[in-house]
Design a protein around this motif. Structure first.
Motif, PDB file in Angstrom:
ATOM      1  N   ARG A 181      -9.704   6.512   9.038  1.00 36.39           N
ATOM      2  CA  ARG A 181      -8.399   5.956   9.353  1.00 36.39           C
ATOM      3  C   ARG A 181      -8.308   5.299  10.733  1.00 36.39           C
ATOM      4  NH1 ARG A 181      -5.606   3.688   7.804  1.00 36.39           N
ATOM      5  NH2 ARG A 181      -3.715   4.369   8.906  1.00 36.39           N
ATOM      6  N   ARG A 192      -0.405   5.826   5.036  1.00 37.56           N
ATOM      7  CA  ARG A 192      -1.843   5.772   4.737  1.00 37.56           C
ATOM      8  C   ARG A 192      -2.538   7.048   5.206  1.00 37.56           C
ATOM      9  NH1 ARG A 192      -1.023   0.700   7.158  1.00 37.56           N
ATOM     10  NH2 ARG A 192      -0.750  -0.945   5.617  1.00 37.56           N
ATOM     11  N   GLU A 219       0.825  -1.203   0.000  1.00 38.41           N
ATOM     12  CA  GLU A 219       0.000   0.000   0.000  1.00 38.41           C
ATOM     13  C   GLU A 219       0.865   1.261   0.000  1.00 38.41           C
ATOM     14  OE1 GLU A 219      -3.022  -0.386   3.139  1.00 38.41           O
ATOM     15  OE2 GLU A 219      -2.635  -2.537   3.019  1.00 38.41           O
ATOM     16  N   SER A 220       1.928   1.250   0.799  1.00 32.40           N
ATOM     17  CA  SER A 220       2.823   2.412   0.827  1.00 32.40           C
ATOM     18  C   SER A 220       3.552   2.587  -0.498  1.00 32.40           C
ATOM     19  CB  SER A 220       3.832   2.280   1.969  1.00 32.40           C
ATOM     20  OG  SER A 220       3.199   2.415   3.221  1.00 32.40           O
ATOM     21  N   ASP A 262      -7.037   8.389  -3.443  1.00 34.32           N
ATOM     22  CA  ASP A 262      -6.192   7.507  -2.637  1.00 34.32           C
ATOM     23  C   ASP A 262      -6.417   6.035  -2.974  1.00 34.32           C
ATOM     24  OD1 ASP A 262      -8.724   7.338  -1.571  1.00 34.32           O
ATOM     25  OD2 ASP A 262      -8.129   7.655   0.511  1.00 34.32           O
ATOM     26  N   THR A 310       1.403   4.317  -2.814  1.00 34.11           N
ATOM     27  CA  THR A 310       1.420   5.759  -2.564  1.00 34.11           C
ATOM     28  C   THR A 310       2.669   6.386  -3.165  1.00 34.11           C
ATOM     29  OG1 THR A 310       0.096   5.551  -0.547  1.00 34.11           O
ATOM     30  CG2 THR A 310       1.431   7.535  -0.774  1.00 34.11           C
TER      31      THR A 310
END
Length: 553
Positions: free
Chosen positions: A334, A305, A55-56, A505, A59
């Motif tokens: 979050r 995140r 996930e990072s 996102d 990003t």
């Protein structure tokens, strides 16, 4: 001081760690005037976090830095669990899935990551980075925030529309808004030793689940390695950090070979979350908002995140794409997932750091038994135990009659054919909202494309064909792509003939059929606090002015 220097900006970010640097890149990419300050003289030079997940990395891809970051990453490593140093291996976690476009677990070095993120900010003239600057205090009201910042050149005043505290576990921003860390009473002390020029070629993490002293051995890029030793009751920092004690601890792994130690320190790990992440126009993110034990390698990743979730919303509000009410969904979305990962870390800590020899034996016995039960074995080996991000509420439309389970989850990133090229989907979609059409016919594409909502939220329209059979003569306004692999993501299979709205996102905002498009658009615009006037969202936000009055870095 007399005549303090004053600067106006849109967002002031306090803390230039991975969370703050990522947030500044997201804001800079969207043209948002941003000032990033940190009391340190530069980005960190010593190793800290060592694990970056899929996930990072997605990003990093979103901010255009995946290639630079991946140069210093060991991709796709897992964990092997041992009873003790020199003991038997009783379990392995070796995830192979890459549904978001990248391997699930990857090793990195924080100084190299921060350097890449810092260099990335040079692309954006709207972002200014000020090291050697310390937040003194601030006042805030409905119109903005006025912060006092100290440096070697004196006291400065920064006026901002918003402030984000990404200043770590001892966050001064958190203290000044009156937020406190609450939750678990978990507390553990670990000795961390970082080594360079390491001669061990084993590229998986080793976890020695020893009831006497648990040890974790983590490989890194460029022949680096980390050892972590759980401290026992009564052991002091002074005692454990002595050179002869360090040699004694490393001897079972390194023998008497010379070792190039670049850092040794004692960390105290906690599992806690701030009781509030937002007060007025001031936000918390990263370790300022939550502290996660390291067992799942999710501390830094949770901060990234946060940065992506909050960053795109701040940019969209300041650019007038959505209304200010959207910012209320940041903590709402979050908080639960941050807690879920803290719970995961605590559960893994039960395995990796057993409290007794009996617990260590029971854990090893359980894992050895699961090896003969494929579903249970795969649950661990493929890392299915990691909680996937899922929003139950927030800036999503959960009233969909189709593919409801997809709403609030991260969308997959398959490889697609785009023209004559093969690439990951996000390389086609861009940085804003994306409207995906999965195997939708031309008539439905044209009907949905005509709705003004997509221009209002600046959505890119992408048609995805899951079959290799494509019609090169299609003339719709949707960009045409085709899956480049035979494996169809389960979300796409469930949403065939439907539209998926994906947020900046990469989370699914909603799924709908062509006949439901207008009602979906009406509901989502209301949720996004969008008014008829596209510029109404930025009323009252101070505009940025040239930064000539502040000291250079």
């Amino acid at each position: 001081m007399d005549n303090p220097k004053t600067l106006k900006t849109s967002v002031l970010v306090v803390g230039a760690g991975p969370t703050g640097l990522t947030l500044a890149n997201i804001l800079g990419q969207q043209g948002i005037e941003t000032i990033l300050i940190d009391r340190k003289a530069s980005t960190v030079g010593e190793p800290r976090a060592v694990s970056i997940d899929d996930e990072s990395l997605r990003t990093m891809q979103a901010i255009g830095l995946a290639e630079a970051v991946l140069e210093n990453v060991v991709k796709g490593y897992g964990v092997h669990y041992y009873t003790r140093p020199g003991g038997i291996c009783f379990g392995k976690v070796e995830p192979t899935a890459s549904e978001y476009g990248f391997p699930r677990r990857n090793a990195f070095r924080q100084p190299l990551l921060e350097a890449s993120l810092r260099e990335g900010l040079c692309r954006f003239p709207c972002v200014r980075v000020l090291f050697g600057h310390t937040l003194v205090d601030f006042a805030h009201n409905a119109d903005g925030v006025r912060a006092n910042v100290a440096s070697t050149n004196g006291l400065h005043t920064i006026e901002a529309a918003y402030v984000v505290g990404t200043d770590g576990g001892r966050s001064s921003v958190r203290q000044q808004i009156g937020a406190t860390l609450v939750g678990s009473s978990f507390k553990a002390r670990w000795l961390v030793i970082d080594i360079e020029n390491d001669d061990d070629s084993f590229w998986q993490t080793r976890a020695f689940c020893d009831g006497d002293r648990p040890v974790v051995d983590v490989p890194g890029p460029n022949k680096t390695r980390r050892y972590e030793f759980l401290l026992q009751a009564g052991e002091t920092d002074e005692e454990i950090l002595k050179p002869e004690r360090i040699c004694e601890l490393l001897r079972p792994f390194k023998g008497d070979r010379p070792v190039n130690i670049v850092r040794k320190t004692v960390y105290t790990f906690h599992a806690r979350v701030a009781d509030r992440w937002k007060v007025g126009r001031v936000f918390l993110a990263g370790d300022a908002a939550h502290l996660t034990p390291p067992y799942a390698g999710q501390g830094m990743n949770s901060g990234v995140r946060d940065a992506h979730n909050l960053g795109w919303k701040l940019a969209a509000v300041l650019n007038g794409t959505v209304g200010p009410a959207v910012l209320e969904t940041y903590e709402q979305e979050r908080r639960d997932h941050a807690w879920a990962l803290i719970r995961l870390a605590l559960q893994l800590g039960f395995v990796m750091a057993p409290a007794s020899k009996l617990q260590a034996w029971a854990t090893a016995t359980f894992f050895r038994a699961t090896a003969i039960v494929p579903p249970v074995r795969d649950y661990f080996l493929k890392m299915k135990f990691k909680p996937k991000p899922r929003f139950r509420a927030g800036l999503i439309d959960a009233s969909s009659s189709v593919c409801a389970d997809a709403v609030g989850t991260m969308s997959p990133q398959p490889e697609v054919r785009f023209g004559q090229s093969r690439m990951l989907l996000d390389e086609v979609t861009g940085h804003g909202f994306t409207l995906l059409a999965i195997d939708v016919d031309d008539e439905a594409l044209d009907a949905v494309a005509s709705l003004p909502v997509w221009a209002r939220i600046k959505a890119t329209k992408i048609a995805i064909t899951t079959s290799s059979q494509t019609d090169s003569n299609r003339t719709t306004s949707f960009v045409q792509t085709t899956l480049a692999t035979a494996a169809i993501p389960s979300m796409y299979a469930a949403a065939k003939g439907c539209f998926i709205l994906v947020r900046p996102d990469r989370y699914v905002a909603g799924v709908f059929r062509a006949t439901e498009a207008e009602s979906f658009a009406s509901r989502y615009l209301a949720a996004a606090d969008v008014t008829a006037n596209p510029h109404s969202a930025v009323v009252g936000h101070p505009q940025a002015t040239p930064s000539h009055v502040l000291a250079t870095e």
